[in-house]
Write an enzyme that holds these catalytic residues in place. Sequence first.
Site, short mmCIF file in Angstrom:
data_model
loop_
_atom_site.label_atom_id
_atom_site.label_comp_id
_atom_site.label_asym_id
_atom_site.label_seq_id
_atom_site.Cartn_x
_atom_site.Cartn_y
_atom_site.Cartn_z
N ASP A 188 15.34 -37.96 -7.13
CA ASP A 188 16.08 -38.59 -8.61
C ASP A 188 15.97 -37.77 -9.93
O ASP A 188 15.80 -36.85 -9.42
CB ASP A 188 14.95 -39.91 -8.61
CG ASP A 188 15.52 -41.02 -9.37
OD1 ASP A 188 15.53 -40.75 -10.45
OD2 ASP A 188 15.71 -42.20 -8.47
N HIS A 200 13.20 -42.63 -14.68
CA HIS A 200 14.15 -44.01 -13.72
C HIS A 200 12.66 -43.58 -12.25
O HIS A 200 12.36 -44.01 -11.49
CB HIS A 200 15.28 -43.13 -13.25
CG HIS A 200 15.98 -43.56 -12.12
ND1 HIS A 200 16.97 -43.90 -11.05
CD2 HIS A 200 16.77 -45.37 -12.49
CE1 HIS A 200 16.34 -44.85 -10.23
NE2 HIS A 200 17.37 -45.74 -10.79
N SER A 234 17.99 -49.53 -6.92
CA SER A 234 17.60 -48.38 -7.44
C SER A 234 15.72 -49.27 -7.26
O SER A 234 14.53 -48.26 -7.07
CB SER A 234 17.38 -48.07 -9.32
OG SER A 234 18.66 -47.35 -9.14
#
Length: 524
Positions: A259, A296, A474
Amino acid sequence: MRCIPGFAVGLILTFGSLAQAQDPPAPHFVPPDQNVYYYNGDMKVELVVALDELEATPPKGISTQGLKSLLPGASLRAVPGGESVRVNFGKSAATVAGLESTAQILRSAGYAVRPVLYAPGQTGTSEAAQVLTPQFSVKVASGHTIEEIAAAHGVTIVEAIDFSPNTYVVETNANSLLASLNTANALYESGAAEFATPLLKRQMHKRLIPNDSLFGNQWHLRNTAQGAAGAGAIAGNDVNIVTAWDQVTGAGVNIAVVDDGVEATHSDLAANARTDVDIDLNGGDNDASPEGGDSHGTSVAGVAAAVGNNATGVIGAGFEASIIGVRLLGGPANDLQEAQGLAHLINPVLETDQVWISSNSWGPLDNGSTLETFGPLTKAAIQNGAMNGRGGRGIIYTWAGGNGRLNSDYANFDGYASSRYTICVGASGANGVVSFYSESGASLLVNSPSGWANAGITTTTIGNAYTSSFGGTSSATPLVSGIVALMLEENPFLGWRDVQHILAETATQIDAGNPDWQTNGAGL
């Protein structure tokens, strides 16, 4: 084969001879216009060269602001994760030859210059930009050698790829914008290579849907129709793993979070973070910490494996699994970098240092018109990981199915999520219905609860903090990653296909009255 009794994930979808010549072969030069192509493996891909745009990296110690004096009227935009800038010089160069003239102005001042390319119809859409580097990957065909190829085509060998035989990264010696693309095409078309694919940098896109709204709030783990689940929530639409925690916690299992970085110092992640084996492919070091506000990956890590029973914040699905940070999305990345991220720690000597699960909440644009798959190095890395990782049992690659339903996008358009070696994950809400953004497609294997119209997912975020607005596929994907960690703790000898089979057999059907349901040949 053993598996954990009484645990299910939301929804199952239908499975659906380089000649010994004195002269090198003539390279296939592009015509003097903006349309070009390259070969991604054996697939021909059309691209368009932006004639008003270049990417430039200044000489060491020089500010990019000097570009304005070289190209008056140019606008500059920083490229995430590095010192490069995207330069738009306000008018089209009309031809590739004209673009070369502008590039030469910058080269004369010491700048490294690269062209910007787009898929047809997406020119000028900055998020869809692809930057051509001087390097390309090549797999040498039988009867040829890399040394012959290097001499005949004027390239330098950069490195050999250890996860794919007879495969190398090479760099063109020619100082022209499209040299690597032209040389790769000429090499592939000569038959001396099984593939010759340029390394294009592109920014992959995180599967994040920010939405509304610590264990009580985590309705995706235990949904009692509590307020945090949102109005209209129906109890029981969760992953049904709370009772499994009496037997398994994910201990001993390593999850690679591929990520934009993981905040390993977070109080709810630190105990599980394996910073000793992290890697930063954007920064070129071993510190996978996020930069510039990137949150994220930290949220993904929390859903999968936030520390449990520590009287702090949230709990991850596999709350004693180890987290290995693989920073890849902190800036544009190319096929080699993606492959390195997905091949990280496939077969170290110590099994405790091997990646068991690779969690990937990212992919191509979800705009409904982008059909994109991985390059040949990434393809080789994923296949090698599935075939040879974890002592031959295979790395489990989980992949976000995409958030483009409202754009009429389909998971099938995403070659990463559609690979037979990946588990493609969709999302549903606390009401037991597909989330408004979650894409359909034959490549989807399973879905899990994630943010929906009335509530988000509570998890970790940067700044040693928490968020209740994480979501998208996600979030659905690391939830499946954490669940797989429970399975592999219980039975570490499960192969990558076994894991897919168990998910299919133990999942429960949601939204049973939906007319789109069909029974497949396996009775599912």
